[in-house]
Design a protein around this motif. Structure first.
Motif, PDB file in Angstrom:
ATOM      1  N   PRO B 165      23.047  56.299 120.886  1.00  0.00           N
ATOM      2  CA  PRO B 165      23.773  57.158 119.948  1.00  0.00           C
ATOM      3  C   PRO B 165      25.037  56.468 119.438  1.00  0.00           C
ATOM      4  CG  PRO B 165      23.920  58.002 122.204  1.00  0.00           C
ATOM      5  CD  PRO B 165      23.005  56.846 122.254  1.00  0.00           C
ATOM      6  N   LYS B 166      25.293  56.620 118.113  1.00  0.00           N
ATOM      7  CA  LYS B 166      26.409  55.873 117.510  1.00  0.00           C
ATOM      8  C   LYS B 166      27.723  56.660 117.503  1.00  0.00           C
ATOM      9  CE  LYS B 166      23.505  53.141 114.375  1.00  0.00           C
ATOM     10  NZ  LYS B 166      22.241  53.726 114.871  1.00  0.00           N
ATOM     11  N   THR B 167      27.636  57.967 117.671  1.00  0.00           N
ATOM     12  CA  THR B 167      28.852  58.796 117.615  1.00  0.00           C
ATOM     13  C   THR B 167      28.853  59.759 118.802  1.00  0.00           C
ATOM     14  OG1 THR B 167      27.745  60.529 116.347  1.00  0.00           O
ATOM     15  CG2 THR B 167      28.825  58.777 115.073  1.00  0.00           C
ATOM     16  N   LEU B 168      29.992  60.413 119.005  1.00  0.00           N
ATOM     17  CA  LEU B 168      30.072  61.400 120.092  1.00  0.00           C
ATOM     18  C   LEU B 168      29.146  62.592 119.816  1.00  0.00           C
ATOM     19  CD1 LEU B 168      33.913  61.398 120.845  1.00  0.00           C
ATOM     20  CD2 LEU B 168      32.101  60.190 122.055  1.00  0.00           C
ATOM     21  N   ILE B 171      25.701  61.615 120.821  1.00  0.00           N
ATOM     22  CA  ILE B 171      25.546  61.641 122.286  1.00  0.00           C
ATOM     23  C   ILE B 171      25.139  63.046 122.717  1.00  0.00           C
ATOM     24  CG2 ILE B 171      26.800  61.558 124.491  1.00  0.00           C
ATOM     25  CD1 ILE B 171      28.384  59.181 123.367  1.00  0.00           C
ATOM     26  N   ASP B 172      25.825  64.039 122.183  1.00  0.00           N
ATOM     27  CA  ASP B 172      25.526  65.426 122.553  1.00  0.00           C
ATOM     28  C   ASP B 172      24.137  65.837 122.081  1.00  0.00           C
ATOM     29  OD1 ASP B 172      28.804  67.101 122.356  1.00  0.00           O
ATOM     30  OD2 ASP B 172      28.026  65.504 123.616  1.00  0.00           O
ATOM     31  N   TYR B 174      21.491  63.894 121.326  1.00  0.00           N
ATOM     32  CA  TYR B 174      20.425  63.172 122.039  1.00  0.00           C
ATOM     33  C   TYR B 174      20.271  63.694 123.472  1.00  0.00           C
ATOM     34  CZ  TYR B 174      20.437  59.502 118.372  1.00  0.00           C
ATOM     35  OH  TYR B 174      20.347  58.810 117.180  1.00  0.00           O
ATOM     36  N   ALA B 175      21.403  63.990 124.115  1.00  0.00           N
ATOM     37  CA  ALA B 175      21.353  64.498 125.494  1.00  0.00           C
ATOM     38  C   ALA B 175      20.660  65.863 125.534  1.00  0.00           C
ATOM     39  CB  ALA B 175      22.770  64.619 126.065  1.00  0.00           C
ATOM     40  N   GLU B 178      16.935  65.357 124.978  1.00  0.00           N
ATOM     41  CA  GLU B 178      16.344  64.709 126.150  1.00  0.00           C
ATOM     42  C   GLU B 178      16.218  65.675 127.322  1.00  0.00           C
ATOM     43  OE1 GLU B 178      18.419  61.349 128.423  1.00  0.00           O
ATOM     44  OE2 GLU B 178      17.025  60.333 127.049  1.00  0.00           O
ATOM     45  N   TYR B 179      17.274  66.431 127.584  1.00  0.00           N
ATOM     46  CA  TYR B 179      17.245  67.383 128.696  1.00  0.00           C
ATOM     47  C   TYR B 179      16.144  68.419 128.459  1.00  0.00           C
ATOM     48  CZ  TYR B 179      19.201  70.021 132.625  1.00  0.00           C
ATOM     49  OH  TYR B 179      19.389  70.637 133.836  1.00  0.00           O
ATOM     50  N   GLU B 232      29.542  68.943 117.335  1.00  0.00           N
ATOM     51  CA  GLU B 232      29.749  68.533 118.723  1.00  0.00           C
ATOM     52  C   GLU B 232      30.022  69.721 119.643  1.00  0.00           C
ATOM     53  OE1 GLU B 232      32.797  65.532 119.068  1.00  0.00           O
ATOM     54  OE2 GLU B 232      32.654  65.499 121.244  1.00  0.00           O
ATOM     55  N   SER B 236      27.493  70.812 122.616  1.00  0.00           N
ATOM     56  CA  SER B 236      28.003  70.704 123.975  1.00  0.00           C
ATOM     57  C   SER B 236      27.819  72.019 124.729  1.00  0.00           C
ATOM     58  CB  SER B 236      29.487  70.330 123.914  1.00  0.00           C
ATOM     59  OG  SER B 236      29.894  69.742 125.112  1.00  0.00           O
ATOM     60  N   TYR B 239      24.120  72.448 125.582  1.00  0.00           N
ATOM     61  CA  TYR B 239      23.759  71.550 126.679  1.00  0.00           C
ATOM     62  C   TYR B 239      24.250  72.117 128.011  1.00  0.00           C
ATOM     63  CZ  TYR B 239      23.913  67.460 129.744  1.00  0.00           C
ATOM     64  OH  TYR B 239      23.764  66.596 130.817  1.00  0.00           O
ATOM     65  N   LYS B 243      21.849  73.370 131.234  1.00  0.00           N
ATOM     66  CA  LYS B 243      22.019  72.771 132.563  1.00  0.00           C
ATOM     67  C   LYS B 243      22.400  73.823 133.595  1.00  0.00           C
ATOM     68  CE  LYS B 243      25.341  70.009 133.502  1.00  0.00           C
ATOM     69  NZ  LYS B 243      26.268  68.964 133.903  1.00  0.00           N
TER      70      LYS B 243
END
Lengths: 160, 264
Positions: B165-168, B171-172, B174-175, B178-179, B232, B236, B239, B243
């Motif tokens: 991932p290229k940005t913050l 990241i969120d 993709y995570a 994926e989760y 973001e 977040s 996510y 979890k």
């Protein structure tokens, strides 16, 4: 007076690895200079930091900490580090803050007029780095020390 | 996590202050699980769907009153919120629900609970069965749902699998993908393995049903909306919620040291 750039502050963070990843990464991961920074912090009564911080520093720190190692659910792992780093930065309540100065053209000009043959591109400090220099210059205080591992600061240390 | 008095107060508040049967109250509280709001109450499965013995056995408190009544020769219970319960519900909405749900989810949740709370026991039970697909007769629908969710998440996961991932925000995003993808894999290949042959699952961990329903009806649409413009803060929150719902005793959890073995 000792001020740290954001990358150095982020390198003080110790990541507690979630149980699902311990067999791959171990119980904790730290940056290469974590130990030295921790020792230094133990000797400083009042540390300084530059605000506002930059998102791309956190991004860079995440992948530096992962260090090219891969695992299943690698993106989730990166997210867990991101959460940890952001919580760590939010928790820095005891630090004095120095505002970055966006009005830093004079600082940029000095670097342009005194270009050094650095390995890193661009060969002069970037605008965000100049904002730190300008902010620190304008902040009241004496015997100012800047802690950074950015080659842009090291390469121009005499000039700074 | 919502404590017991918080959960009851909240659903009564959203249900305009009164719920006229124990079954409807149970279904209303269980509906919070559809939004992955963790509850102190534990739900099991009985022939009427999600069931919580503690709710069945509860008495009046400072937050709500119970009034027994007779109807058509039988007895029922009516649940009425008190003023203290109202205040508690407002605080829960303001301080807890907003932390767990996005703005859109909060509005949907309020409408849904209000709707369920107004249903009769039979209607609420039927509604929940149709939603969660717990009946043996609905097994083929459940299997379709599980397969569909897994394939949709596979399609979302494939392009990002080996991409940094290229940005913050990325990241969120993709995570989250994926989760969700590995969670769907776990539910399909382990939790519901061989479900075609099994009977009504009285020992079910209700989180399996609520997770798969949430992935299909709420999370996948939200992820698709986020692909072009990832927010973001919202990602977040989604996510964290995904979890946290499995944090206590669910095998698909980052707290499980054997998780990587489970998902291979």
């Amino acid at each position: 007076m000792i001020a740290f750039d954001e990358c150095s502050i982020l390198h003080m963070y110790k990541f507690k690895v979630p149980e699902a990843y311990v067999k791959i990464y171990g119980e904790e991961i730290t940056f290469k200079n974590h130990k030295q920074l921790t020792i230094l912090m133990g000797k400083i009564k009042k540390p300084y930091r530059f605000v506002p911080g930059l998102g791309n520093n956190v991004h860079k720190a995440i992948f530096e900490l992962i260090g090219g190692q891969t695992s299943m659910m690698a993106n989730v792992f990166a997210k867990e580090i991101k959460n940890g780093l952001q919580d760590f930065l939010k928790g820095l309540k005891e630090w004095e803050e120095i505002s970055r100065n966006k009005d830093c053209e004079d600082v940029q000009t000095i670097f342009e007029d005194n270009k050094q043959p650095l390995k890193k591109e661009p060969k002069i400090p970037e605008k965000e780095d100049c904002e730190i220099i300008a902010g620190y210059r304008d902040y009241e205080g004496t015997n100012k020390i800047l802690i950074s591992e950015d080659e842009h600061f090291w390469g121009y240390k005499r000039l700074i | 996590m919502l404590a017991k008095n918080e959960a009851i107060s909240l659903v009564l508040f959203l249900g305009k202050g009164t719920i006229n049967s124990t079954v409807t109250l149970q279904k209303s509280v269980a509906r919070l699980l559809s939004y992955l709001i963790p509850l102190e109450y534990e739900f099991k499965l009985n022939k009427y769907g999600s069931d919580c013995k503690e709710i069945r056995d509860m008495s009046s408190t400072e937050w709500y009153d119970l009034e027994p009544y007779t109807w058509k020769g039988g007895t029922g219970r009516k649940y009425q919120i008190t003023e203290k319960g109202r205040q508690l519900a407002e605080e829960v909405l303001q301080y807890k629900v907003t932390k767990l749900l996005t703005v859109e989810e909060t509005e949907l949740m309020k409408e849904e609970i209000e709707d369920v709370a107004s249903m009769s026991a039979d209607e609420a039970s039927k509604d929940e069965h149709e939603k969660l697909l717990v009946d043996k007769e609905d097994r083929h629908k459940l299997i379709y749902r599980i397969n569909n969710v897994h394939i949709e998440l596979l399609d979302l996961h494939e392009p990002i699998k080996n991409t940094e991932p290229k940005t913050l925000e990325e990241i969120d995003l993709y995570a989250l993908i994926e989760y969700a993808y590995y969670l769907s894999k776990f539910i399909k290949e382990i939790r519901f393995k061989g479900i075609e042959q099994t009977g009504y699952d009285f020992e079910a961990d209700m989180r399996d049903y609520y997770y798969i329903e949430y992935l299909e009806t709420k999370l996948i649409p939200e992820i698709k909306l986020s692909l072009k413009n990832p927010d973001e803060k919202k990602l977040s929150k989604l996510y964290s919620k995904l979890k946290a719902f499995g944090d206590e005793g669910y095998k698909f959890s980052l707290k499980n040291p054997e998780l990587m073995k489970l998902i291979q």
